[in-house]
Motif scaffolding. Structure first.
Motif: not given
Length: 423
Positions: A191-198
């Protein structure tokens, strides 16, 4: 030779009958027919269980009910199936008497072979069910052998319990809690990796470089610390370090933490990504490899491990599926190119048609390239229908293998729990 009145006395399980040698001589390859060529007691006793010299009676310890069908065979030359006898027992009986299945009468031949085939399928289903539930003795032996290693190690009992707690989620309540925490950390990391791409969660410095958001940065460090602790603890507690590096799940654990330490080392020694040039692209690739952390869930999921084993042992079926798809894509792409090349709708070359053929054969259907002629639409219809049939062919085989490995994984987990609790 020399039997009185050319008659042979037969006793099968207490059932006495008299047979003429002329009837037996018609079938010299059968057991009773071979009695006519015997010239000594030794050769006679090789064919029957006992022989009364005075009464000239041959004794056979076999099913007397079936022998009535043998008598009928010698009289008519045709053999009939006993309904009350198991087909395999029937097969063994006629094999003992030396009678070939070829002599089965037409009224019984089809029914006999049908029952025999059904029994084989039934036995195969039972054996496959048992083999799916029962774990291989070699696997149990390997587990027990590894557990015995702890008896020679310092604090072996404690290390064994900790290893079982980390390896088997169903071993105890602490192992279930550890599994829950591990799964939670994996999900938080993804989830952290995905949120960081936003974009709204990204920060930019003076030079235009993207920086990690502080909270996400701390979460990433926490997750990496947990993964490092997990793989290090498993390595230290493992009963066989050599096997540790050969296990696929352990390799996944190592790969999940290596990208972080590689990028950290590069940042500390060389500098930021903007100063790295081509090396910076390699670092970005390593950072994207963090997505493979999702594979760590396989350690805590019987279904994912079973899926991996299914794909590993279904390479023939998957290879055949890919071959069929490749042939179908090539054929229908050529047909579509011939029908649509003059319409300027995206079918300009055969390689360009491969994308459309692949999308159509796999029934994805993006709709970015579509035929407009009647011949092209007919080719597309055949491509779609062929794709449905080709994809559906190996599904049953793969599903059966998945069920087999899923039950086997469950049995292996139970064996590990039982082996650990025997102390």
């Amino acid at each position: 030779p020399g039997f009185e009145e050319d008659v042979i006395n037969i006793n099968v399980g207490g059932l006495r009958r008299r047979l003429s040698s002329s009837a037996l001589s018609k079938f010299p390859d059968t057991r009773l027919g071979r009695l006519l060529s015997c010239d000594s007691e030794e050769s006679i006793l090789q064919l029957c269980d006992d022989y009364d010299v005075s009464a000239r009676e041959f004794y056979f310890d076999r099913n007397p009910g079936f022998f009535l069908y043998v008598l009928h065979f010698y009289q008519t030359g045709k053999l009939h199936v006993m309904e009350e006898l198991c087909v395999f027992s029937f097969c063994q009986e006629i094999e003992y008497w030396g009678i070939n299945e070829f002599f089965l009468d037409s009224c019984c031949s089809y029914r006999y072979h049908e029952r025999k085939l059904e029994s084989r399928h039934h036995n195969w289903d039972e054996e496959s069910e048992v083999s799916s539930v029962d774990t291989s003795p070699d696997e149990i032996s390997d587990i027990n052998h590894d557990l015995l290693r702890y008896s020679t190690l310092r604090c072996g009992n404690l290390r064994k319990r900790l290893w079982l707690t980390m390896e088997n989620p169903g071993y105890s309540i602490p192992s279930k809690l550890f599994s829950f925490v591990s799964i939670s950390v994996v999900l938080v990391s993804i989830a952290t990796m995905c949120i960081h791409s936003m974009p709204e969660y990204q920060e930019v410095d003076e030079n235009g470089n993207v920086l990690d958001e502080p909270i996400l940065h701390k979460l990433e460090y926490f997750c990496i610390s947990w993964f490092t602790f997990e793989v290090s603890a498993r390595l230290l507690l493992s009963p066989n370090p050599r096997k540790f590096f050969k296990h696929p799940l352990n390799l996944i654990d190592i790969v999940s933490v290596l990208p972080f330490y590689f990028t950290l080392m590069v940042d500390l020694t060389v500098g930021s990504d903007s100063e790295l040039g081509n090396l910076g692209k390699v670092v970005q690739v390593f950072r994207l490899m963090r997505i493979f952390r999702v594979l760590k869930l396989a350690r805590h999921s019987t279904g994912l491990r079973s899926l991996g084993a299914t794909l590993k042992h279904s390479y023939r079926e998957v290879g055949i599926l890919l071959l069929y798809l490749a042939v179908g894509v090539s054929v229908f792409s050529g047909v579509a190119y011939t029908a649509e090349k003059e319409e300027d709708v995206g079918f300009d070359t055969i390689p360009a048609c491969w994308w459309w053929g692949t999308v159509s054969m796999t029934t994805v259907g993006y709709g970015d390239v579509v035929p407009v002629t009647v011949a092209g639409k007919l080719a597309a219809s055949g491509c779609i229908l062929g794709g449905i049939l080709v994809v559906a062919l190996p599904i049953t085989i793969i599903f059966n293998k998945f069920s087999h490995f899923y039950r086997k994984q469950k049995a292996l987990e139970a064996a590990v729990r039982n082996s650990g609790k025997k102390d």
